[in-house]
Design a protein around this motif. Structure first.
Motif, PDB file in Angstrom:
ATOM      1  N   MET A 191      44.746  44.139  57.262  1.00 25.54           N
ATOM      2  CA  MET A 191      45.711  43.892  56.316  1.00 25.54           C
ATOM      3  C   MET A 191      45.601  42.380  55.868  1.00 25.54           C
ATOM      4  O   MET A 191      44.960  41.731  56.515  1.00 25.54           O
ATOM      5  N   ILE A 192      45.946  42.121  54.427  1.00 27.62           N
ATOM      6  CA  ILE A 192      45.868  40.886  53.677  1.00 27.62           C
ATOM      7  C   ILE A 192      47.101  40.494  53.583  1.00 27.62           C
ATOM      8  O   ILE A 192      47.957  41.411  52.674  1.00 27.62           O
ATOM      9  N   LYS A 193      47.311  39.068  53.461  1.00 28.20           N
ATOM     10  CA  LYS A 193      48.698  38.552  52.784  1.00 28.20           C
ATOM     11  C   LYS A 193      48.351  38.334  51.358  1.00 28.20           C
ATOM     12  O   LYS A 193      47.378  38.387  50.722  1.00 28.20           O
ATOM     13  N   HIS A 194      49.666  38.248  50.464  1.00 25.08           N
ATOM     14  CA  HIS A 194      49.570  38.253  49.134  1.00 25.08           C
ATOM     15  C   HIS A 194      48.817  36.864  48.837  1.00 25.08           C
ATOM     16  O   HIS A 194      48.784  35.756  49.557  1.00 25.08           O
ATOM     17  N   ALA A 195      48.607  36.732  47.511  1.00 28.69           N
ATOM     18  CA  ALA A 195      47.769  35.657  46.912  1.00 28.69           C
ATOM     19  C   ALA A 195      48.699  34.303  46.665  1.00 28.69           C
ATOM     20  O   ALA A 195      47.688  33.332  46.649  1.00 28.69           O
ATOM     21  N   ALA A 196      50.004  34.500  46.951  1.00 34.86           N
ATOM     22  CA  ALA A 196      50.554  33.137  46.871  1.00 34.86           C
ATOM     23  C   ALA A 196      51.106  32.745  48.172  1.00 34.86           C
ATOM     24  O   ALA A 196      51.816  31.482  48.043  1.00 34.86           O
ATOM     25  N   TYR A 197      50.586  33.205  49.148  1.00 38.94           N
ATOM     26  CA  TYR A 197      51.212  32.631  50.350  1.00 38.94           C
ATOM     27  C   TYR A 197      50.565  31.509  50.898  1.00 38.94           C
ATOM     28  O   TYR A 197      49.456  31.088  50.451  1.00 38.94           O
ATOM     29  N   GLY A 198      51.433  30.617  51.173  1.00 29.86           N
ATOM     30  CA  GLY A 198      51.140  29.310  51.684  1.00 29.86           C
ATOM     31  C   GLY A 198      51.015  28.307  50.333  1.00 29.86           C
ATOM     32  O   GLY A 198      50.484  26.961  50.677  1.00 29.86           O
ATOM     33  N   HIS A 199      51.229  28.638  49.190  1.00 25.28           N
ATOM     34  CA  HIS A 199      51.049  27.683  47.880  1.00 25.28           C
ATOM     35  C   HIS A 199      52.112  27.217  47.527  1.00 25.28           C
ATOM     36  O   HIS A 199      53.158  27.834  47.311  1.00 25.28           O
ATOM     37  N   ALA A 200      52.074  25.974  47.138  1.00 26.38           N
ATOM     38  CA  ALA A 200      53.251  25.304  46.567  1.00 26.38           C
ATOM     39  C   ALA A 200      53.147  25.638  45.032  1.00 26.38           C
ATOM     40  O   ALA A 200      52.349  26.320  44.472  1.00 26.38           O
ATOM     41  N   PRO A 201      54.236  25.577  44.469  1.00 22.67           N
ATOM     42  CA  PRO A 201      54.474  25.774  42.928  1.00 22.67           C
ATOM     43  C   PRO A 201      53.439  25.291  42.034  1.00 22.67           C
ATOM     44  O   PRO A 201      52.973  25.778  41.071  1.00 22.67           O
ATOM     45  N   SER A 202      52.910  23.819  42.409  1.00 24.22           N
ATOM     46  CA  SER A 202      52.129  23.255  41.553  1.00 24.22           C
ATOM     47  C   SER A 202      50.524  23.826  41.743  1.00 24.22           C
ATOM     48  O   SER A 202      49.394  23.343  41.139  1.00 24.22           O
ATOM     49  N   GLU A 203      50.456  24.729  42.608  1.00 24.44           N
ATOM     50  CA  GLU A 203      49.276  25.576  42.773  1.00 24.44           C
ATOM     51  C   GLU A 203      49.180  27.090  42.316  1.00 24.44           C
ATOM     52  O   GLU A 203      48.169  27.495  42.406  1.00 24.44           O
ATOM     53  N   LEU A 204      50.217  27.336  41.683  1.00 19.47           N
ATOM     54  CA  LEU A 204      50.421  28.525  41.147  1.00 19.47           C
ATOM     55  C   LEU A 204      50.005  29.158  39.842  1.00 19.47           C
ATOM     56  O   LEU A 204      50.335  28.007  38.828  1.00 19.47           O
TER      57      LEU A 204
END
Length: 223
Positions: free
Chosen positions: A1-14
């Motif tokens: 199972m894999i977490k989504h690509a934005a997990y743990g990311h701040a808006p400035s990293e999106l």
């Protein structure tokens, strides 16, 4: 199972891809995303062009209108969740619409949406959603040829049971209310009939008899 690509990311990293056919909505969303501090914003007016761009360079978040043509938001979700689309299949998607209904939300979540937002939305709502998304630790699970979000099916089943329970409770309450009204009507009828039966019968002749008698005596006495 894999977490989504934005997990743990701040808006400035999106890196956000936004898809909407409305130019006004595109401008508004770009402004709100910029205010939220999003690093990169790519805007498209149809899903097919956006999909081609995302296959070349996957984003970290997808914001998509639901009612689009020729490819709808639902069709886009079904396409990107195919296991052949890796790594795009692990990008979280947020559906946006001005016609949100319970069936539509369920359909979007089952197709792989992480969240649904209602138009028009505010900057604070969008920022809260992105913050929530960064902390959403649900993982993707492969079912057949597509990835689904873990726990969604169980959550929807629980919500459906709860909704059915509320509907049944409301029906039961209405039945009790109607039954209570019928009983009260019966009681009122019985009481009204009893009052009618106990009310003394007034005879006009009885009321006027003393007066008639007095008049007769006066006539006989010649007065």
């Amino acid at each position: 199972m894999i977490k989504h690509a934005a997990y743990g990311h701040a808006p400035s990293e999106l890196d956000v891809v936004m898809i909407d056919s409305s130019k006004q909505m595109q401008t508004l969303m770009r402004s709100m995303l910029s205010s939220a501090g999003v690093r990169r914003i790519r805007v498209f007016d149809n899903a097919d062009v956006a999909l081609e761009a995302m296959l070349s360079e996957p984003p970290t978040v997808i914001l998509s209108d639901w009612y689009m043509k020729p490819t709808s938001g639902y069709q886009l979700l079904k396409a990107i969740r195919l296991k052949q689309m890796e790594p795009l299949c692990f990008v979280p998607a947020i559906v946006i619409s001005d016609r949100v209904t319970r069936p539509m939300i369920e359909k979007a979540l089952r197709a792989g949406a992480h969240h649904c937002l209602v138009k028009p939305l505010s900057s604070s709502t969008l920022h809260r959603c992105l913050t929530w998304l960064a902390n959403d630790d649900r993982e993707f699970m492969l079912e057949g040829s597509s990835y689904v979000i873990g726990g969604v099916q169980d959550l929807l089943a629980q919500q459906r049971l709860r909704q059915e329970g509320l509907v049944n409770a409301r029906k039961y309450y209405q039945t009790l209310t109607q039954s209570g009204s019928a009983v009260q009507n019966t009681v009122d009828e019985i009481l009204h009939r009893k009052e009618e039966e106990e009310r003394p019968v007034v005879n006009a002749a009885t009321i006027y008899k003393p007066r008639f008698a007095a008049v007769s005596r006066q006539r006989r006495s010649g007065s």
